[in-house]
Design a protein around this motif. Structure first.
Motif, PDB file in Angstrom:
ATOM      1  N   UNK A   4       0.834  -1.374   0.087  1.00 43.63           N
ATOM      2  CA  UNK A   4      -0.157   0.188  -0.378  1.00 43.63           C
ATOM      3  C   UNK A   4       1.204   1.514   0.000  1.00 43.63           C
ATOM      4  N   UNK A   5       2.103   1.187   0.700  1.00 41.79           N
ATOM      5  CA  UNK A   5       2.705   2.443   0.838  1.00 41.79           C
ATOM      6  C   UNK A   5       3.816   2.456   0.173  1.00 41.79           C
ATOM      7  N   UNK A   6       4.082   1.562  -0.823  1.00 41.84           N
ATOM      8  CA  UNK A   6       4.889   1.689  -1.945  1.00 41.84           C
ATOM      9  C   UNK A   6       4.018   2.271  -3.560  1.00 41.84           C
ATOM     10  N   UNK A   7       2.637   2.097  -3.799  1.00 43.93           N
ATOM     11  CA  UNK A   7       1.843   2.262  -4.242  1.00 43.93           C
ATOM     12  C   UNK A   7       1.722   3.673  -4.585  1.00 43.93           C
ATOM     13  N   UNK A   8       1.317   4.091  -2.955  1.00 40.98           N
ATOM     14  CA  UNK A   8       1.283   6.015  -2.974  1.00 40.98           C
ATOM     15  C   UNK A   8       2.899   6.463  -3.278  1.00 40.98           C
ATOM     16  N   UNK A   9       3.436   5.546  -3.294  1.00 47.47           N
ATOM     17  CA  UNK A   9       5.239   6.542  -2.962  1.00 47.47           C
ATOM     18  C   UNK A   9       5.367   6.437  -4.580  1.00 47.47           C
ATOM     19  N   UNK A  10       4.768   5.605  -5.055  1.00 45.71           N
ATOM     20  CA  UNK A  10       5.219   5.840  -6.456  1.00 45.71           C
ATOM     21  C   UNK A  10       4.348   5.975  -7.606  1.00 45.71           C
ATOM     22  N   UNK A  11       2.474   6.292  -6.878  1.00 46.53           N
ATOM     23  CA  UNK A  11       1.527   7.212  -7.607  1.00 46.53           C
ATOM     24  C   UNK A  11       1.704   6.016  -8.909  1.00 46.53           C
ATOM     25  N   UNK A  12       0.647   4.624  -8.399  1.00 50.63           N
ATOM     26  CA  UNK A  12       0.991   3.746  -9.501  1.00 50.63           C
ATOM     27  C   UNK A  12      -0.442   3.295  -8.347  1.00 50.63           C
ATOM     28  N   UNK A  13      -1.244   2.356  -8.860  1.00 53.51           N
ATOM     29  CA  UNK A  13      -2.965   1.748  -7.659  1.00 53.51           C
ATOM     30  C   UNK A  13      -2.124   0.291  -7.850  1.00 53.51           C
ATOM     31  N   UNK A  14      -1.513  -0.126  -8.414  1.00 57.56           N
ATOM     32  CA  UNK A  14      -1.081  -2.218  -8.462  1.00 57.56           C
ATOM     33  C   UNK A  14      -0.198  -2.824  -8.305  1.00 57.56           C
ATOM     34  N   UNK A  15       0.027  -4.368  -7.846  1.00 59.72           N
ATOM     35  CA  UNK A  15       1.363  -4.050  -8.899  1.00 59.72           C
ATOM     36  C   UNK A  15       1.667  -4.250 -10.349  1.00 59.72           C
ATOM     37  N   UNK A  16       0.426  -4.285 -11.064  1.00 58.20           N
ATOM     38  CA  UNK A  16       0.972  -4.599 -12.434  1.00 58.20           C
ATOM     39  C   UNK A  16       1.659  -3.647 -13.200  1.00 58.20           C
ATOM     40  N   UNK A  17       1.596  -2.407 -12.127  1.00 55.17           N
ATOM     41  CA  UNK A  17       2.956  -1.075 -12.979  1.00 55.17           C
ATOM     42  C   UNK A  17       3.689  -1.090 -12.317  1.00 55.17           C
ATOM     43  N   UNK A  18       4.403  -2.143 -11.022  1.00 53.94           N
ATOM     44  CA  UNK A  18       5.284  -2.339 -10.718  1.00 53.94           C
ATOM     45  C   UNK A  18       6.616  -2.028 -11.716  1.00 53.94           C
ATOM     46  N   UNK A  19       7.281  -1.417 -12.442  1.00 52.05           N
ATOM     47  CA  UNK A  19       8.752  -1.982 -13.247  1.00 52.05           C
ATOM     48  C   UNK A  19       8.933  -3.089 -13.194  1.00 52.05           C
ATOM     49  N   UNK A  20       9.161  -3.857 -14.342  1.00 47.31           N
ATOM     50  CA  UNK A  20      10.289  -5.088 -14.276  1.00 47.31           C
ATOM     51  C   UNK A  20      11.000  -4.824 -13.083  1.00 47.31           C
ATOM     52  N   UNK A  21      12.253  -4.206 -13.484  1.00 48.10           N
ATOM     53  CA  UNK A  21      12.922  -3.597 -13.339  1.00 48.10           C
ATOM     54  C   UNK A  21      13.863  -2.500 -12.391  1.00 48.10           C
ATOM     55  N   UNK A  22      14.116  -2.834 -11.111  1.00 43.95           N
ATOM     56  CA  UNK A  22      14.127  -1.522  -9.971  1.00 43.95           C
ATOM     57  C   UNK A  22      15.883  -1.423 -10.313  1.00 43.95           C
TER      58      UNK A  22
END
Length: 928
Positions: free
Chosen positions: A902-920
């Motif tokens: 939940x905190x990760x989505x808020x900090x990165x301004x995304x709505x779900x894990x599908x929006x997480x980048x594949x390479x960090x």
């Protein structure tokens, strides 16, 4: 030439001329070093004299005409505008004077050798001419004038005091003339003055460059040219011409002038001009310096006195040729050296070597002379060359050491000592090109059989024969070593003890030939360097026989950090690096290998540099860095050609084939595999690398049956040799993959099970590769768990290429299970890893999915928003792990994972894990 910085000298001459025009005759002695512009000044002054109503009458003396009686005076008579009656009388006097001088044999410094009446009559001709025309009599380079002419000129000079005559004699500061009467007689006359020409000052050179080449060139290069010329106008002008490429040549061709201060042919020719215009001994000394490069023993080499040498060196320094006993520029030395014949060079070096030895000079100094001198029959020659070779090899001057040893080998007449030198030569040449010493191996083998070779040298010989695939000869040498009673020789025992584990790891078929070491041959006889060689060879053998052992790997890493590439330590370095590499610690070995490669390059040891590049290529393969693997493997094969590698060529070729196969460059691989290799290679560890790489290629191009054959042959050989450990070559994984392509699932499963039983936590790379194949034989629903474990193990093992392959398989497993959201994310991550590896991105389906799914990498700035715990959760979530799986992996509760997300989505301004980048990317390092 413009008369730069010659105003003062010209004014002095003009003042004398003004007095002479009023009937107060003058004598000027114009002095300067060679090529300081004396002749140019005289030409300019002669033109001014004409404008002032005086008549120039000039002659130039030459060393080549010094034996021609009255030659210089004859030039003056012929130059003078005499009436016909005067000319006929003067020529007759010259002929009579020549006969008188020649009949006297030039044995006196008095007027007796030229009849006084003749001298008086000849001078009277010029004195009478001055009554009609004021005369400026010029004799250039008077120090080369013949003696009868000097006598007459001195006679004339003493009689010009009340005549309308100005006499100018130019001469070099460095004068060897024995006719001191001429100089002392004139210089004591009150109407005689000395005009000194000095080299150009620093500012003078700047002015010359500015006038010839422009202000910009003067600013950039005048300082350099002043240093190279010391202000000698001839040399400075030649430097400018070298830069411009000839007078106006570049402007005519429409090309810009060079960007660097070229020092070339014109400068070298100008230096030669200066030397040839000087005294003969100056040229001799310059040639001797060009050959020997030093001033020591010049007096004894040339048979000249110390005072003469000092005067000559001062003259050459003042003339701009030398500085502190050396040529001011290498181009000057090159030009002088080109004029020295081969016989003269050898003779100088031969005598210099003898003097250097007598003086107790360093062996390297003596040896350098010996190499250039050719054969010298003296008892001290061979020992000096041997000592110099040892020092050169220790200091990394490999090529020089080889030169010394070759000459020592040729000069030595004692057979046993000659064999010892030949063994040293084999070792030294090996550093440059292992193919070079091949011509000595037959002689050494024969000497070994006759008992004329030491046991330690015999071990070196056996290893050289094995390198070249001459196994029968190597076996004979090894058998001789074990049966000829060398047990009492400590050096032989030591070398045999080191050879046993090395053979076990490299040529295992020969290890049994040496038998087991005796119980009483402990380490007490082993030196520190030999102890390190033994320890690293033993560690390598243990890794290949029993797998990695943490204690042994820590020990070899410590040795590597202390080792240097001296004469004997290449084996130490090579075994230690390979022990770390096969022991799964390529990431630790790679930077150390790079350091040793730099050292090998600085020591000019191309063979060692090539061998280190081959090892580095193997490391890169195990790290999944296919671009670097190709670069290092190609570098190894370029530094040392394939013909020089012998059986060891399997190592760089194997790495190159694996890298190119991963890149999809199959045509290149086909060309490499078409190259012939020694059959003997397949009886060594290097052949295993070649076979395994060939199997990987066959798999990639769909020739599974051929691949299976190569992998099974690897298994047969490693089993026979007792080297069947996963860290060497995971041949079972390759064979299992081939079986899967052929539809032999049951056979593949047995191979996988066998491989898994041999892997453990110390072999994460090989374990991860095998688990990937285990997933392929498992039910679809079990595959994601296995493939994620495989990817994790490969990440720990440091192999990004194999990790990417596991991720591709993971994406396909999720696709089969219908979890398409995860497919795209994992495929992006896999493709990113493949791109990092420089490998071909696998499969059309993967490419299609990647085209549908894109995800930007998380920038370093965004990453800074996440805590360390949040970052770990984000990485696993991006990889497709469920919340429960993440909790298990990080030892968290599922609730905590959900809160982190939940905190990760808020900090990165995304709505779900599908929006997480594949390479960090965090801090410039990719985390995936």
């Amino acid at each position: 030439m413009n008369l730069i910085e010659r105003d003062e000298a010209l004014a002095s001459l003009q003042e004398m001329l003004a007095a002479a025009l009023t009937g107060k005759g003058k004598v000027a002695m114009l002095s300067g070093t060679v090529a300081t512009g004396k002749s140019a000044l005289l030409d300019a002054f002669a033109e001014q004299a004409v404008e002032l109503g005086a008549l120039p009458v000039a002659a130039t003396a030459s060393r080549m005409e010094q034996d021609l009686p009255l030659g210089v005076l004859g030039q003056l008579i012929e130059e003078a505008p005499l009436v016909e009656e005067e000319r006929v009388r003067a020529l007759a006097l010259l002929e009579e004077g020549k006969r008188t001088a020649m009949s006297s044999g030039l044995a006196s410094e008095t007027l007796d050798q030229v009849d006084a009446q003749i001298a008086h009559a000849l001078c009277t001709v010029l004195l009478e001419l001055s009554e009609r025309y004021p005369l400026v009599i010029v004799v250039d380079d008077v120090h080369y004038a013949d003696r009868p002419s000097l006598l007459c000129l001195a006679y004339l000079a003493r009689r010009v005091r009340f005549a309308r005559i100005m006499v100018i004699f130019s001469y070099s500061d460095y004068v060897r003339s024995t006719d001191t009467f001429f100089w002392t007689d004139l210089l004591r006359q009150p109407y005689c003055g000395v005009v000194q020409l000095n080299p150009l000052s620093r500012q003078g050179v700047h002015t010359l460059v500015r006038e010839r080449a422009g202000e910009e060139v003067a600013v950039r290069f005048a300082e350099d040219w002043y240093a190279y010329s010391a202000g000698n106008p001839l040399l400075a002008a030649a430097l400018i011409e070298d830069y411009l490429g000839g007078p106006s040549a570049r402007e005519r061709d429409g090309e810009p002038a060079a960007d660097e201060p070229v020092v070339g042919e014109r400068y070298g020719q100008a230096v030669l001009t200066c030397l040839h215009r000087g005294e003969p001994e100056l040229l001799r000394i310059a040639r001797c310096l060009a050959v020997l490069g030093e001033t020591d023993s010049l007096d004894r080499l040339l048979g000249l006195g110390h005072t003469q040498i000092s005067r000559a060196m001062n003259a050459l320094t003042a003339g701009g040729v030398l500085s502190v006993g050396r040529f001011r520029h290498e181009s000057a030395r090159t030009a002088v050296l080109a004029e020295v014949g081969l016989d003269e060079r050898r003779d100088l070096h031969r005598r210099a070597a003898g003097l250097a030895h007598a003086d107790g000079a360093a062996t390297s100094v003596i040896a350098d002379h010996l190499v250039q001198a050719g054969p010298i029959d003296a008892p001290w020659v061979v020992p000096v060359l041997e000592d110099a070779a040892r020092d050169a090899l220790r200091e990394g001057r490999t090529e020089r050491g080889v030169d010394y040893l070759r000459l020592a080998w040729q000069a030595c007449t004692d057979e046993r000592r000659r064999l010892k030198i030949a063994t040293m030569l084999v070792r030294a040449e090996w550093r440059i090109n292992p193919e070079a010493p091949d011509r000595h191996l037959a002689d050494l083998t024969e000497a070994m059989q006759r008992g004329h070779l030491r046991g330690g040298d015999g071990v070196v010989l056996a290893r050289a024969l094995l390198w070249h695939g001459r196994y029968d000869d190597a076996q004979d040498v090894i058998e001789h070593l074990t049966t000829a009673g060398y047990e009492s020789d400590p050096e032989t025992v030591m070398e045999l003890n080191i050879a046993r584990p090395w053979l076990r790891a490299t040529h295992p078929a020969f290890a049994s030939k040496l038998g087991e070491p005796r119980a009483d041959t402990g380490t007490a006889l082993v030196s520190v360097a030999a102890g390190r060689r033994l320890e690293t060879a033993t560690a390598l053998a243990q890794v290949l026989v029993n797998g990695p052992h943490e204690g042994a790997l820590i020990a070899v890493e410590r040795i590597l950090r202390l080792a240097r590439l001296d004469e004997m330590s290449m084996d130490t370095v090579e075994c230690a690096l390979l022990a770390l590499t096969y022991g799964g610690q390529a990431e630790k070995a790679a930077p150390l290998c790079d350091l040793f490669s730099v050292e090998a390059s600085s020591r000019r040891a191309p063979s060692r540099q090539a061998r280190l590049s081959a090892i580095r290529a193997e490391m890169a393969v195990r790290q999944g860095d296919m671009v670097s693997a190709e670069q290092y493997a190609r570098a190894a094969l370029e530094i040392m050609p394939i013909t020089s590698w012998g059986v060891t060529v399997g190592s760089p070729l194997g790495s190159l084939v694996i890298a190119l196969t991963a890149m999809g460059r199959f045509d290149d691989v086909h060309d490499i595999l078409d190259r012939p290799v020694l059959d003997a290679m397949f009886e060594s560890r290097y052949g295993l690398h070649y076979l395994y790489a060939r199997g990987r290629y066959s798999l990639a191009v769909g020739q599974a049956a051929l691949a299976l054959r190569d992998f099974q042959l690897c298994g047969e050989l490693t089993g026979r040799w007792g080297l069947d450990v996963p860290g060497l070559l995971p041949w079972r994984a390759g064979a299992a993959e081939a079986c899967l392509q052929l539809g032999r699932t049951e056979q593949a499963a047995k191979l996988i099970e066998d491989q898994l039983s041999r892997c453990n936590s110390r072999t994460p790379r090989e374990l991860g590769m095998t688990i990937r194949l285990l997933a392929a034989t498992s039910e679809l629903r079990h595959r994601p768990m296995l493939l994620r474990k495989s990817a994790d193990m490969l990440q720990n093992g440091g192999d990004r290429y194999e990790q990417a392959r596991s991720l591709f398989d993971l994406a396909e497993a999720y696709r089969g299970l219908g979890e398409h959201r995860r497919v795209g994310m994992i495929m992006i991550r896999a493709r990113a890893l493949m791109k990092e590896c420089g490998a071909e991105i696998g499969g059309p389906q993967a490419a299609a999915e990647t085209g549908k799914q894109t995800a930007p990498a998380l920038s370093g700035g965004s990453a800074a928003l996440l805590s360390e715990a949040e970052r770990r959760v984000a990485v696993l979530a991006a990889a497709g792990h469920t919340n429960r799986e993440i909790a298990g992996e990080l030892y968290l509760t599922v609730s905590t994972v959900e809160q982190h997300l939940t905190r990760i989505y808020r900090k990165l301004d995304i709505t779900s894990r599908a929006d997480l980048p594949a390479v960090l990317e965090f801090g410039g390092a990719a985390v995936g």
